[in-house]
Scaffold this motif. Structure first.
Motif, PDB file in Angstrom:
ATOM      1  N   GLU A  76      55.942 -72.396  39.724  1.00  0.00           N
ATOM      2  CA  GLU A  76      57.111 -73.263  39.857  1.00  0.00           C
ATOM      3  C   GLU A  76      57.730 -73.594  38.513  1.00  0.00           C
ATOM      4  O   GLU A  76      58.941 -73.713  38.379  1.00  0.00           O
ATOM      5  CB  GLU A  76      56.710 -74.552  40.583  1.00  0.00           C
ATOM      6  CG  GLU A  76      56.330 -74.325  42.040  1.00  0.00           C
ATOM      7  CD  GLU A  76      55.991 -75.627  42.734  1.00  0.00           C
ATOM      8  OE1 GLU A  76      56.145 -76.689  42.097  1.00  0.00           O
ATOM      9  OE2 GLU A  76      55.580 -75.578  43.899  1.00  0.00           O
ATOM     10  N   GLU A  77      56.877 -73.718  37.506  1.00  0.00           N
ATOM     11  CA  GLU A  77      57.407 -74.093  36.203  1.00  0.00           C
ATOM     12  C   GLU A  77      58.003 -72.875  35.503  1.00  0.00           C
ATOM     13  O   GLU A  77      57.328 -71.906  35.222  1.00  0.00           O
ATOM     14  CB  GLU A  77      56.316 -74.735  35.341  1.00  0.00           C
ATOM     15  CG  GLU A  77      55.143 -73.832  34.959  1.00  0.00           C
ATOM     16  CD  GLU A  77      54.157 -73.606  36.097  1.00  0.00           C
ATOM     17  OE1 GLU A  77      53.201 -72.833  35.885  1.00  0.00           O
ATOM     18  OE2 GLU A  77      54.341 -74.181  37.179  1.00  0.00           O
ATOM     19  N   GLY A  78      59.280 -72.931  35.258  1.00  0.00           N
ATOM     20  CA  GLY A  78      59.920 -71.909  34.429  1.00  0.00           C
ATOM     21  C   GLY A  78      60.397 -70.677  35.135  1.00  0.00           C
ATOM     22  O   GLY A  78      61.114 -69.873  34.547  1.00  0.00           O
ATOM     23  N   GLY A  79      59.993 -70.438  36.404  1.00  0.00           N
ATOM     24  CA  GLY A  79      60.448 -69.239  37.086  1.00  0.00           C
ATOM     25  C   GLY A  79      59.856 -67.980  36.487  1.00  0.00           C
ATOM     26  O   GLY A  79      58.803 -67.994  35.863  1.00  0.00           O
ATOM     27  N   SER A  80      60.570 -66.858  36.634  1.00  0.00           N
ATOM     28  CA  SER A  80      60.032 -65.568  36.200  1.00  0.00           C
ATOM     29  C   SER A  80      60.713 -65.063  34.939  1.00  0.00           C
ATOM     30  O   SER A  80      61.928 -65.131  34.805  1.00  0.00           O
ATOM     31  CB  SER A  80      60.209 -64.530  37.313  1.00  0.00           C
ATOM     32  OG  SER A  80      59.765 -63.274  36.871  1.00  0.00           O
ATOM     33  N   ASP A  81      59.881 -64.567  34.024  1.00  0.00           N
ATOM     34  CA  ASP A  81      60.410 -63.910  32.823  1.00  0.00           C
ATOM     35  C   ASP A  81      60.329 -62.393  32.966  1.00  0.00           C
ATOM     36  O   ASP A  81      60.613 -61.667  32.008  1.00  0.00           O
ATOM     37  CB  ASP A  81      59.608 -64.343  31.593  1.00  0.00           C
ATOM     38  CG  ASP A  81      59.741 -65.835  31.319  1.00  0.00           C
ATOM     39  OD1 ASP A  81      60.851 -66.366  31.547  1.00  0.00           O
ATOM     40  OD2 ASP A  81      58.756 -66.456  30.906  1.00  0.00           O
ATOM     41  N   VAL A  82      59.917 -61.911  34.141  1.00  0.00           N
ATOM     42  CA  VAL A  82      59.684 -60.480  34.338  1.00  0.00           C
ATOM     43  C   VAL A  82      60.847 -59.863  35.098  1.00  0.00           C
ATOM     44  O   VAL A  82      61.263 -60.371  36.144  1.00  0.00           O
ATOM     45  CB  VAL A  82      58.371 -60.256  35.117  1.00  0.00           C
ATOM     46  CG1 VAL A  82      58.172 -58.773  35.413  1.00  0.00           C
ATOM     47  CG2 VAL A  82      57.187 -60.803  34.335  1.00  0.00           C
ATOM     48  N   ASP A  83      61.349 -58.758  34.576  1.00  0.00           N
ATOM     49  CA  ASP A  83      62.339 -57.967  35.306  1.00  0.00           C
ATOM     50  C   ASP A  83      61.575 -57.137  36.334  1.00  0.00           C
ATOM     51  O   ASP A  83      60.761 -56.288  35.965  1.00  0.00           O
ATOM     52  CB  ASP A  83      63.090 -57.062  34.334  1.00  0.00           C
ATOM     53  CG  ASP A  83      64.084 -56.136  35.033  1.00  0.00           C
ATOM     54  OD1 ASP A  83      64.179 -56.178  36.278  1.00  0.00           O
ATOM     55  OD2 ASP A  83      64.756 -55.352  34.323  1.00  0.00           O
ATOM     56  N   PRO A  84      61.799 -57.374  37.643  1.00  0.00           N
ATOM     57  CA  PRO A  84      61.029 -56.644  38.661  1.00  0.00           C
ATOM     58  C   PRO A  84      61.115 -55.129  38.503  1.00  0.00           C
ATOM     59  O   PRO A  84      60.159 -54.420  38.855  1.00  0.00           O
ATOM     60  CB  PRO A  84      61.666 -57.092  39.979  1.00  0.00           C
ATOM     61  CG  PRO A  84      62.323 -58.387  39.676  1.00  0.00           C
ATOM     62  CD  PRO A  84      62.771 -58.296  38.247  1.00  0.00           C
ATOM     63  N   ASP A  85      62.211 -54.634  37.969  1.00  0.00           N
ATOM     64  CA  ASP A  85      62.394 -53.190  37.872  1.00  0.00           C
ATOM     65  C   ASP A  85      61.576 -52.554  36.755  1.00  0.00           C
ATOM     66  O   ASP A  85      61.538 -51.329  36.637  1.00  0.00           O
ATOM     67  CB  ASP A  85      63.880 -52.870  37.678  1.00  0.00           C
ATOM     68  CG  ASP A  85      64.719 -53.269  38.885  1.00  0.00           C
ATOM     69  OD1 ASP A  85      64.137 -53.441  39.976  1.00  0.00           O
ATOM     70  OD2 ASP A  85      65.948 -53.419  38.743  1.00  0.00           O
ATOM     71  N   GLY A  98      51.938 -61.926  39.847  1.00  0.00           N
ATOM     72  CA  GLY A  98      50.852 -61.666  38.905  1.00  0.00           C
ATOM     73  C   GLY A  98      51.352 -61.224  37.544  1.00  0.00           C
ATOM     74  O   GLY A  98      50.843 -61.648  36.502  1.00  0.00           O
ATOM     75  N   PHE A  99      52.369 -60.371  37.517  1.00  0.00           N
ATOM     76  CA  PHE A  99      52.919 -59.897  36.244  1.00  0.00           C
ATOM     77  C   PHE A  99      53.542 -61.046  35.465  1.00  0.00           C
ATOM     78  O   PHE A  99      53.467 -61.081  34.240  1.00  0.00           O
ATOM     79  CB  PHE A  99      53.954 -58.797  36.491  1.00  0.00           C
ATOM     80  CG  PHE A  99      53.388 -57.415  36.353  1.00  0.00           C
ATOM     81  CD1 PHE A  99      53.817 -56.567  35.354  1.00  0.00           C
ATOM     82  CD2 PHE A  99      52.396 -56.972  37.219  1.00  0.00           C
ATOM     83  CE1 PHE A  99      53.279 -55.288  35.217  1.00  0.00           C
ATOM     84  CE2 PHE A  99      51.855 -55.704  37.084  1.00  0.00           C
ATOM     85  CZ  PHE A  99      52.287 -54.856  36.087  1.00  0.00           C
ATOM     86  N   ASN A 100      54.166 -61.986  36.156  1.00  0.00           N
ATOM     87  CA  ASN A 100      54.765 -63.121  35.475  1.00  0.00           C
ATOM     88  C   ASN A 100      53.703 -63.974  34.787  1.00  0.00           C
ATOM     89  O   ASN A 100      53.939 -64.544  33.723  1.00  0.00           O
ATOM     90  CB  ASN A 100      55.554 -63.978  36.461  1.00  0.00           C
ATOM     91  CG  ASN A 100      56.351 -65.053  35.774  1.00  0.00           C
ATOM     92  OD1 ASN A 100      57.338 -64.785  35.122  1.00  0.00           O
ATOM     93  ND2 ASN A 100      55.900 -66.299  35.904  1.00  0.00           N
ATOM     94  N   ARG A 101      52.505 -64.019  35.384  1.00  0.00           N
ATOM     95  CA  ARG A 101      51.422 -64.816  34.802  1.00  0.00           C
ATOM     96  C   ARG A 101      50.677 -64.065  33.705  1.00  0.00           C
ATOM     97  O   ARG A 101      50.383 -64.623  32.648  1.00  0.00           O
ATOM     98  CB  ARG A 101      50.433 -65.217  35.904  1.00  0.00           C
ATOM     99  CG  ARG A 101      50.964 -66.222  36.902  1.00  0.00           C
ATOM    100  CD  ARG A 101      49.927 -66.429  38.019  1.00  0.00           C
ATOM    101  NE  ARG A 101      50.279 -67.536  38.904  1.00  0.00           N
ATOM    102  CZ  ARG A 101      51.087 -67.435  39.955  1.00  0.00           C
ATOM    103  NH1 ARG A 101      51.627 -66.261  40.270  1.00  0.00           N
ATOM    104  NH2 ARG A 101      51.354 -68.478  40.703  1.00  0.00           N
TER     105      ARG A 101
END
Length: 421
Positions: A205-214, A170-173
């Motif tokens: 699927e497109e682009g993966g994640s730009d969010v650092d989980p931490d 959700g954060f990635n979106r």
């Protein structure tokens, strides 16, 4: 309903600082006497049950269930299967109902179940449909603050909190947009917000994640107020209490000091390795929810619902069975003190709901909500869905419960069986 004498059990009632061998008398659906009991006032008008060697506890409270059966598709389980038939008198449904579906939840779940069911209303218009199988239904535009507040005000007698999600997908979106709305609902209603952490959805699927989980915990905690609840501290997914380097997130202790609460929310993503990291740092969760639902439990799948789930880890497929009492056994195996485990599912849970004195107590005069458990010694093998195994030397299992003075046997076929180590 009949008068009951529970004879010779170990009565553990944290609300009254009681831990002793004794009797408990139920008369007309209420707790009449505890400890040394005089039955002369009711003559022989009672059923006596031998509880020798058993635990007699306040009715167990599961702070994380999913029981909007049928409406939430495969996701929602039968309330009484998870509740009274599993030795649990009270269930907190986490986010099944929304501002649009809370009337149905009241009519068909709250009013129709033998178990007490308390909703934490979803911050999203669609609630818990199919366990959030379709992520686009949970974007910021699908959350209506004013409509949710109106639904809360119209159902103050049953709604005790708000459910929202702070997970990597959700954060990635959408970043913090949805969480900001959930936090506003919590502030304006003066109810606790219960936050899911982890990877509920796969990443786009497109682009993966730009969010650092931490960074997720930091972004969320600054939005919350004392009394709000951080769930899934023992999750195997990134974005929660344990960083990608395998250490306790530095903000966790600060959040607890700020007054935020922690609920185990066991679920299928529970990890013994993560739990050890968190517990060894001295962080002890306040409450214990099972997080059972139709994807991680061996129940027949309703027709027309998906056969798969985007997060494969949610699927049962022969995975580990669990329940609230097996989650209690897990806590004991991890070294959590027995008295704290009991508080997690009684007094602490009642406090989370703002129902102290009403639930989680064996006080004379209180409604007779009681859970009776077997308390066995030996060696049993426990396993999580990562394949990690631990050995428990103490096993808790439900025998029966008394809800509002009525006795229910713990006969649910979803209850786990344990392998001797």
């Amino acid at each position: 309903m009949k008068n009951l004498l529970l004879k010779g059990g170990r009565i553990v009632d944290p609300a009254n600082h009681r831990d002793e061998i004794g009797d408990l008398l139920v008369v007309d659906g209420r707790i009449d006497q505890v400890g040394v009991v005089d039955t002369s006032s009711i003559g022989g008008d009672y059923e006596e049950i031998d509880c020798t060697g058993r635990l007699v506890l306040p009715g167990l409270i599961d702070t994380h269930s999913h029981v909007y059966q049928y409406v939430s598709g495969r996701f929602g389980l039968n309330a009484d299967l998870c509740g009274v038939r599993s030795g649990v008198t009270t269930l907190v449904d986490q986010g099944g109902a929304s501002c649009m579906t809370i009337p149905g939840f009241r009519k068909f779940i709250v009013e129709s179940s033998a178990s007490r069911v308390i909703p934490f209303i979803s911050a999203y218009l669609v609630g818990g449909l199919e366990g959030h199988f379709y992520p686009e239904l949970y974007r910021p535009e699908c959350s209506d603050v004013d409509a949710t507040l109106m639904a809360i005000e119209g159902n103050r007698d049953i709604v005790r909190g708000i459910k929202a999600h702070a997970e990597l997908g959700g954060f990635n979106r959408w970043g913090v947009s949805v969480m900001e709305k959930a936090a506003e609902i919590g502030r304006r209603s003066d109810l606790p917000v219960y936050i899911h952490f982890g990877q509920l959805w796969p990443l786009p699927e497109e682009g993966g994640s730009d969010v650092d989980p931490d960074t997720i915990l930091s972004d969320v905690v600054k939005l919350l107020k004392p009394g709000d609840i951080l769930a899934h501290p023992f999750s195997r997914h990134p974005g929660g209490f344990v960083t990608t380097t395998g250490k306790l997130h530095p903000l966790v202790k600060e959040a607890v000091a700020k007054g935020l609460k922690v609920d185990v929310g066991h679920g299928s993503h529970f990890s013994y390795e993560t739990a050890r990291i968190v517990l060894e740092e001295g962080v002890l969760p306040d409450t214990l929810g099972s997080d059972m639902h139709g994807y991680n439990t061996s129940v027949p799948c309703p027709s027309g619902t998906p056969d798969e789930h985007p997060d494969e880890g949610h699927l049962f497929k022969g995975a580990v069975k669990f329940s609230l009492t097996s989650a209690m056994t897990s806590m004991l195996a991890l070294g959590v003190p027995f008295d704290h485990v009991v508080r997690m599912v009684t007094t602490n849970a009642a406090r989370m709901l703002g129902m102290e004195g009403e639930l989680g107590t064996l006080s004379p005069g209180a409604e007779a909500d009681i859970s009776v458990l077997a308390d066995e010694r030996g060696q049993w093998q426990l396993r999580d869905n990562e394949g990690t195994r631990v050995v428990a030397d103490r096993l808790l299992a439900p025998l029966f419960c008394v809800k509002s003075g009525v006795l229910y046997e713990a006969d649910a076929d979803i209850l786990p069986e344990f392998m001797v180590a």
